[in-house]
Design an enzyme around this catalytic site. Structure first.
Site, PDB file in Angstrom:
ATOM      1  N   ASP A 127       2.787 -33.467 -45.406  1.00 50.69           N
ATOM      2  CA  ASP A 127       1.691 -34.801 -44.539  1.00 50.69           C
ATOM      3  C   ASP A 127       1.122 -35.549 -45.684  1.00 50.69           C
ATOM      4  OD1 ASP A 127       2.856 -33.717 -42.391  1.00 50.69           O
ATOM      5  OD2 ASP A 127       0.831 -32.812 -41.721  1.00 50.69           O
TER       6      ASP A 127
ATOM      7  N   PHE B 167      -4.444 -26.310 -41.780  1.00 46.84           N
ATOM      8  CA  PHE B 167      -3.633 -26.709 -40.807  1.00 46.84           C
ATOM      9  C   PHE B 167      -2.108 -26.744 -40.953  1.00 46.84           C
ATOM     10  CE2 PHE B 167      -7.761 -28.882 -39.757  1.00 46.84           C
ATOM     11  CZ  PHE B 167      -8.132 -28.099 -38.561  1.00 46.84           C
ATOM     12  N   CYS B 168      -1.384 -27.661 -41.426  1.00 47.86           N
ATOM     13  CA  CYS B 168      -0.041 -27.879 -41.340  1.00 47.86           C
ATOM     14  C   CYS B 168       0.506 -27.039 -42.717  1.00 47.86           C
ATOM     15  CB  CYS B 168       0.108 -29.448 -41.324  1.00 47.86           C
ATOM     16  SG  CYS B 168      -0.257 -30.229 -40.022  1.00 47.86           S
ATOM     17  N   VAL B 169      -0.186 -26.940 -43.644  1.00 44.75           N
ATOM     18  CA  VAL B 169       0.255 -26.049 -44.953  1.00 44.75           C
ATOM     19  C   VAL B 169       0.219 -24.773 -44.391  1.00 44.75           C
ATOM     20  CG1 VAL B 169      -0.206 -25.160 -47.207  1.00 44.75           C
ATOM     21  CG2 VAL B 169      -0.429 -27.515 -46.659  1.00 44.75           C
TER      22      VAL B 169
ATOM     23  N   THR C 169       2.934 -23.979 -41.666  1.00 44.53           N
ATOM     24  CA  THR C 169       4.230 -23.992 -42.173  1.00 44.53           C
ATOM     25  C   THR C 169       4.750 -22.872 -42.942  1.00 44.53           C
ATOM     26  OG1 THR C 169       4.331 -26.410 -41.794  1.00 44.53           O
ATOM     27  CG2 THR C 169       5.925 -25.580 -43.331  1.00 44.53           C
TER      28      THR C 169
END
Length: 188
Positions: free
Chosen positions: A9, A116-118, A121
């Site tokens: 992202d 969040f995304c890190v 994942t």
């Protein structure tokens, strides 16, 4: 071990408007350096882009200016692109297929947003059996009311490697210490 670099992202709408994420330019430079070393070692480089539904009116609608990768990133023709709609880069995406096709058995993760995304994942990758090296100084986020970005990054760099129940290691290593030719993380 064949390694893949996942860049999460790092998109214009998330990096360019003020206030920018912590160390935005330095993080982009570290990601570019990681990607250059990965390519030189023959490792897969995968850019993951978050997107919102067209009718959302949000800044991350697929194809919009904000959805594009941040202009400072160097993307090359052999790099893979993955579109996602949740914090988990594996959920309802072709990421696992791309990694399988590349032969990757170990991942280096960097990008945005740390909490969040890190984080999501990295956890999912470990649950899927991938040893993960978190590029400790090549992920970032924005300051939050409860903690500034530096504290959030430090927390995740300390917490994620403490997760041992997945049965695969998670390490946090400075970007310049990651060697794609020899294995992502230095011997512990």
């Amino acid at each position: 071990m064949p390694i893949a670099l996942l860049v999460i992202d790092t998109q214009a709408a998330l990096f360019d408007p003020a206030p920018r994420p912590a160390e935005a330019d330095a993080v982009i430079a570290r990601i570019d350096a990681l990607a250059a070393r990965a390519r030189a070692a023959g490792a897969a480089v995968v850019f993951v882009q978050h997107e919102q539904a067209e009718d959302s009116g949000g800044p991350l609608v697929h194809g919009s200016a904000g959805w594009q990768l941040q202009a400072g990133l160097r993307v090359e023709g052999g790099d893979a692109l993955v579109r996602k709609t949740t914090p988990d880069a594996f959920l309802r995406t072709d990421l696992a297929d791309k990694l399988l096709a590349s032969g990757a058995t170990e991942l280096v993760v960097c990008g945005y947003a740390t909490e969040f995304c890190v984080d999501t994942t990295v956890r999912r990758a470990a649950a899927l059996g991938f040893p993960v090296t978190l590029a400790a100084d090549a992920h970032t986020t924005h300051d939050k009311p409860h903690a500034d970005a530096a504290a959030i990054r430090a927390h995740h760099n300390a917490t994620l490697p403490s997760l041992t129940s997945f049965g695969t290691p998670i390490r946090a290593v400075a970007a310049d210490a990651i060697d794609f030719a020899a294995g992502a993380s230095p011997a512990a």
